[in-house]
Write an enzyme that holds these catalytic residues in place. Structure first.
Site, PDB file in Angstrom:
ATOM      1  N   ASP A 117       0.860  -1.183   0.000  1.00 28.49           N
ATOM      2  CA  ASP A 117       0.000   0.000   0.000  1.00 28.49           C
ATOM      3  C   ASP A 117       0.899   1.237   0.000  1.00 28.49           C
ATOM      4  OD1 ASP A 117      -3.024   0.891   0.786  1.00 28.49           O
ATOM      5  OD2 ASP A 117      -1.531   2.216   1.730  1.00 28.49           O
ATOM      6  N   ASN A 147      -2.504  12.993  -3.150  1.00 27.43           N
ATOM      7  CA  ASN A 147      -3.619  13.436  -3.996  1.00 27.43           C
ATOM      8  C   ASN A 147      -4.069  14.848  -3.639  1.00 27.43           C
ATOM      9  OD1 ASN A 147      -4.222  11.593  -6.000  1.00 27.43           O
ATOM     10  ND2 ASN A 147      -5.518  10.326  -4.690  1.00 27.43           N
ATOM     11  N   GLU A 152      -4.997   2.582  -3.664  1.00 27.80           N
ATOM     12  CA  GLU A 152      -3.534   2.610  -3.778  1.00 27.80           C
ATOM     13  C   GLU A 152      -2.915   1.292  -3.337  1.00 27.80           C
ATOM     14  OE1 GLU A 152      -4.564   4.503   0.260  1.00 27.80           O
ATOM     15  OE2 GLU A 152      -5.439   4.242  -1.725  1.00 27.80           O
TER      16      GLU A 152
END
Length: 575
Positions: A444, A452, A487
């Protein structure tokens, strides 16, 4: 003396008149040779104008020079023509009778009366026609055959034909043996035509049964209607299928011709997807066909074969043009299979046009012109089969691409969760069965939401793509890599120990940490946390192993991220 001179002048004048009449009419056909070509140019004809003529009336008209010399090998008078009388002479120079077979190679003539005369006396009269049951024919055959032994000298043959159908009269004079050979060749040629078309019908019927696509069913029906219509007007239907149904024989040609056209347009509408691409034209095609069906029904209710045939021939003639038009507009609209359809429509149209013109008497009627519709239909059927195959292949490619896309993550191009399970299921079963080492790795991206939020989603997408690229370059061919969601990524490692998987995870962690991703104001580094779990040798499911790897991933995040945590399900191994 004077009386003798007058008598000699009279005899000379009479002889000269007979000689001139003989020269003006066709020469007698020799009975001792076969005539494999139609003998229309050796015959003379007279069409009835003021009511039916009996044989003595026709003979008197012939002697009076009212018969017209045939100008073509096949005599043709068009649809709904008045009854016609035909005469030709046959000479037998030998001392013994010569057996010959007169063949009229048209299957749809209603009434035929054949009178064989020798030395001015009627020797035999034979009646035939498709208003009689097939078993009543003098010689069995789809055409009309009349056997006669021509005696020494000149014999006259008078034939009267009456029919509302196209008045096409191909006459042949052959020995029974040569006639049989000719018949065999024709049977073989039609066997090739029918065999090919029936094979295509069966193939498309099977495709319909397996794929449930209506276009294959409609194409099979279209071929079946052509075969049925062809069998009707060639006489095979009366000979093989409905030999006792005289009434149906009278109506089979117009009915089956119209059904052939209707089935063809229904197939075209489905194949070219007219309802979707050209809805108004689709309605026009349906209305066009229904109009002619209504006209045919009206003609049948009136009992008029002539009008029914005019409707059928007109519809089939226009049908070819409509098929050509539909193919042209579909090609113009960019439909790739429509190119095959357009060429097929041209082939069928040319064949139908030539046959129609031959039957109506506008062009010479021979084997090639009469059977041009069959040649055109063979090309049409072949090209349409190629068009359907092209559509089938295109559909298969689209389905394969759709299935492939359904199993891929659109952003990274990696397997999605569905594809991961599809590809690992057999590998997991094999691992359980053989007790092979198997590891699942979950990773991850650390603080991806922060990336983001600070750099934007487009930059986040670039991070995910870069991550996917590193993973793809690092795993083995037999490993299964997928984007697990958001992700998060997953790797299935068959025949791999926990130590080997942990080492791979550590190399990946280092590569990701060293990666720099450009953005508008510079570059950014990202890290990832890993969880690695190995199955034990008994009773574990794949989901249980994934859950164990997820628990290890959670430990990596809890312990500060950017690290690898592995266990042997229940026994933590930290790194």
């Amino acid at each position: 003396m004077k009386q003798n001179i007058v008598w000699l002048v009279f005899r000379f004048t009479s002889a000269l008149f007979v000689l001139c009449s003989t020269l003006a009419s066709a020469a007698p056909l020799p009975a001792v040779v076969d005539h494999p070509s139609a003998i229309g140019q050796s015959a003379e004809y007279l069409q009835e104008q003021a009511g039916p003529l009996a044989l003595p009336d026709a003979m008197a008209a012939y002697r009076a020079g009212k018969f017209t010399q045939g100008k073509a090998p096949v005599l043709s008078f068009g649809i709904g023509a008045n009854p016609v009388w035909i005469h030709f002479a046959v000479v037998n120079p030998t001392a013994i009778p010569v057996n010959r077979r007169l063949v009229i190679e048209t299957a749809w003539l209603n009434h035929i009366d054949v009178h064989f005369q020798h030395q001015g006396m009627t020797d035999a009269t034979i009646r035939a026609g498709d208003t009689q049951a097939f078993a009543q024919r003098p010689v069995a055959g789809r055409f009309f055959n009349f056997d006669y032994a021509f005696r020494t000298g000149v014999s006259d043959v008078f034939i009267r034909v009456e029919t509302p159908d196209p008045m096409v009269i191909p006459l042949y004079l052959l020995s029974p043996q040569k006639s049989g050979i000719r018949k065999t060749k024709q049977v073989l040629s039609y066997g090739v035509v029918y065999g090919f078309l029936i094979a295509l019908m069966a193939y498309n019927a099977i495709l319909y049964a397996s794929l449930r696509s209506t276009r294959y069913l409609l194409y099979a029906i279209y071929l079946a209607m052509f075969v049925a219509a062809n069998m009707a007007y060639t006489g095979h239907g009366f000979a093989w299928v409905w030999p006792d149904s005289v009434n149906w024989q009278q109506w089979s040609n117009p009915v089956l011709m119209v059904l052939y056209g209707v089935s063809g347009l229904l197939f075209a509408a489905q194949f070219l997807e007219l309802r979707t691409h050209f809805p108004r034209i689709h309605k026009g095609v349906i209305g066009f066909s229904l109009s002619f069906v209504a006209l045919l029904v009206a003609a049948m209710l009136m009992g008029s074969q002539k009008y029914a045939l005019l409707v059928a021939f007109t519809y089939v003639f226009l049908f070819s043009g409509v098929m050509l038009f539909l193919g042209a507009i579909s090609v113009y609209a960019g439909q790739k299979p429509a190119r095959y359809f357009l060429i097929a429509a041209v082939s069928a149209m040319v064949g139908a046009l030539v046959t129609n013109l031959a039957v109506w008497g506008f062009i010479p009627n021979n084997s090639w012109t009469f059977r041009a519709v069959e040649i055109g239909m063979l090309l049409d059927a072949t090209l349409l089969a190629l068009a359907l195959a092209s559509q089938l292949r295109a559909g298969q490619v689209e389905r394969i691409q759709a299935e492939r896309l359904a199993q891929l993550d659109p952003l990274t191009g990696l397997n999605n969760r569905r594809a991961f399970y599809d590809k690992t299921s057999p590998l997991w079963s094999q691992a359980i069965r053989h007790g092979n080492n198997t590891v699942v790795m979950l990773l991850d991206i650390d603080f991806f939401k922060r990336v983001n939020d600070s750099q934007g989603h487009a930059y986040g997408d670039n991070v995910l793509k870069a991550m996917a690229n590193i993973l793809q370059q690092s795993i083995r061919q037999g490993d299964v890599l997928a984007r697990w969601g958001g992700e998060e990524f997953i790797v299935f490692l068959p025949e791999t120990s926990l130590q080997e998987a942990a080492a791979l995870a550590e190399r990946l962690r280092s590569s990701i940490a060293a990666m720099r991703i450009q953005h508008a104001s510079g570059e950014t580094a990202v890290t990832a946390s890993f969880g690695v779990a190995q199955k034990e040798a008994h009773h574990l499911t794949l989901d249980a192993l994934i859950a164990a790897a997820d628990a290890c991933l959670y430990q990596s995040k809890q312990q500060g991220r950017n690290r690898v945590t592995g266990n042997l399900i229940g026994r933590p191994l930290l790194s």
